[in-house]
Design an enzyme around this catalytic site. Sequence first.
Site, PDB file in Angstrom:
ATOM      1  N   LYS A 191       0.881  -1.181   0.000  1.00 41.57           N
ATOM      2  CA  LYS A 191       0.000   0.000   0.000  1.00 41.57           C
ATOM      3  C   LYS A 191       0.914   1.226   0.000  1.00 41.57           C
ATOM      4  O   LYS A 191       1.172   1.841   1.039  1.00 41.57           O
ATOM      5  CB  LYS A 191      -0.915  -0.049   1.228  1.00 41.57           C
ATOM      6  CG  LYS A 191      -2.207   0.702   1.029  1.00 41.57           C
ATOM      7  CD  LYS A 191      -3.223   0.316   2.087  1.00 41.57           C
ATOM      8  CE  LYS A 191      -4.373   1.296   2.151  1.00 41.57           C
ATOM      9  NZ  LYS A 191      -5.122   1.495   0.925  1.00 41.57           N
TER      10      LYS A 191
HETATM   11  N1  PY5 Z   1      -7.934  -1.870  -3.130  1.00 43.53           N
HETATM   12  C1  PY5 Z   1      -7.281  -0.688  -3.073  1.00 43.53           C
HETATM   13  C2  PY5 Z   1      -6.504  -0.242  -4.254  1.00 43.53           C
HETATM   14  C3  PY5 Z   1      -7.340   0.086  -1.913  1.00 43.53           C
HETATM   15  O1  PY5 Z   1      -6.692   1.254  -1.853  1.00 43.53           O
HETATM   16  C4  PY5 Z   1      -8.096  -0.357  -0.809  1.00 43.53           C
HETATM   17  C5  PY5 Z   1      -8.188   0.475   0.424  1.00 43.53           C
HETATM   18  C6  PY5 Z   1      -8.754  -1.596  -0.910  1.00 43.53           C
HETATM   19  C7  PY5 Z   1      -8.641  -2.325  -2.074  1.00 43.53           C
HETATM   20  C8  PY5 Z   1      -9.509  -2.173   0.249  1.00 43.53           C
HETATM   21  O2  PY5 Z   1      -8.613  -2.542   1.255  1.00 43.53           O
HETATM   22  P1  PY5 Z   1      -9.012  -2.559   2.793  1.00 43.53           P
HETATM   23  O3  PY5 Z   1     -10.284  -3.308   2.883  1.00 43.53           O
HETATM   24  O4  PY5 Z   1      -7.899  -3.267   3.451  1.00 43.53           O
HETATM   25  O5  PY5 Z   1      -9.182  -1.154   3.208  1.00 43.53           O
HETATM   26  N2  PY5 Z   1      -8.170   1.844   0.201  1.00 43.53           N
HETATM   27  C9  PY5 Z   1      -7.955   2.769   1.299  1.00 43.53           C
HETATM   28  C10 PY5 Z   1      -9.063   2.712   2.336  1.00 43.53           C
HETATM   29  O6  PY5 Z   1      -8.815   3.153   3.443  1.00 43.53           O
HETATM   30  C11 PY5 Z   1      -7.715   4.146   0.787  1.00 43.53           C
HETATM   31  C12 PY5 Z   1      -8.713   4.733  -0.107  1.00 43.53           C
HETATM   32  C13 PY5 Z   1      -8.415   6.124  -0.565  1.00 43.53           C
HETATM   33  O7  PY5 Z   1     -10.154   2.238   2.067  1.00 43.53           O
END
Ligand code: PY5
Length: 308
Positions: free
Chosen positions: A161
């Site tokens: 990330k």
């Molecule tokens: N895929 C991507 C590219 C992501 O950035 C995120 C999370 C997810 C999937 C989902 O992962 P998780 O369930 O572990 O959050 N994105 C971040 C979030 O906090 C940042 C978004 C701007 O949801």
Amino acid sequence: MNNEFTCMASKVWYDGKLVDESEAKVPILNHSLQYGSGIFEGIRAYSTGSGLSVFRLSDHVRRFLNTARIYRMNIGRTEDEISGAILDTVRANGPEECYIRPFAFFNSESVSLVTDGMKVSLAVMTMKMGGYFQEKVEKGIRCKVSSWKRINSSILPVEAKASGNYLNSILGSMDARTSGYDEAIFTSGEGYVAEGAGQNIFIVKNGEIVTPGAESAILMGITRDSVIKIARDRGFNVTERLILRDEVYSADEVFFAGTAAEITPIVSVDGIKIADGKPGKITREILGEYSSAVHGKNEKYRQWLYSV
Ligand code: PY5
């Protein structure tokens, strides 16, 4: 993300100290600002019957450390110390639900691409964040399959990330929004459905739940993992496999899952209505169960909550 999702907290944890937000500064010639070489996490703290709890704290911190390992970034703090910093920041900013952003970066004014030995800083911020798609979650959102392909591990490690990965997400989101949609759905280099700009994707067909796996160049989301467990516990068959773009159009239901987006129903893709164009029954069931889990209303998922 909208402008209102900015840091509203008064205290920021910065290299071991809680300081006022206005004091947490970096020089303009900052390596991670110039090159996107920072790494981060997105975590939520929810109110439960017994106070505020951070959802899946250790899973987020472990992913953060894994990202650091991939970029050979030496944060110099243990998993416990990082968790402690997160909890201290949440406590310092009051008892409200918040979104937590741990961020590690090369705190160097060097423009060199050789990061060996560069100073690494760690900051933890909290902010107020309601629904990522706000009032649109009720009715479901409209997505566009992006003309931009998702990055893949031969270009940038998608398991990490890292800030730089989000340039790809920003392009997809911009493409979707300027075309009148709410969010992008990326396909992988091979043309299979991958994920949203910051969310994992699920489709439902004939009562079965399907989501892309690691081979589709996705971030292995923690919400995705929670959804898979919740759905299986409720007796659904959940498969991780390659998904063709056509399968999204003809699905009975489609939804996004992510920390910021939580569970967001998708009601149309490329202008094609998904079933009757309303959030689906199974999506609503999963959304309800997820909401119960994060708010400590289901004993089965208590181990996912870390009390603040
Ligand atoms: N895929 C991507 C590219 C992501 O950035 C995120 C999370 C997810 C999937 C989902 O992962 P998780 O369930 O572990 O959050 N994105 C971040 C979030 O906090 C940042 C978004 C701007 O949801």
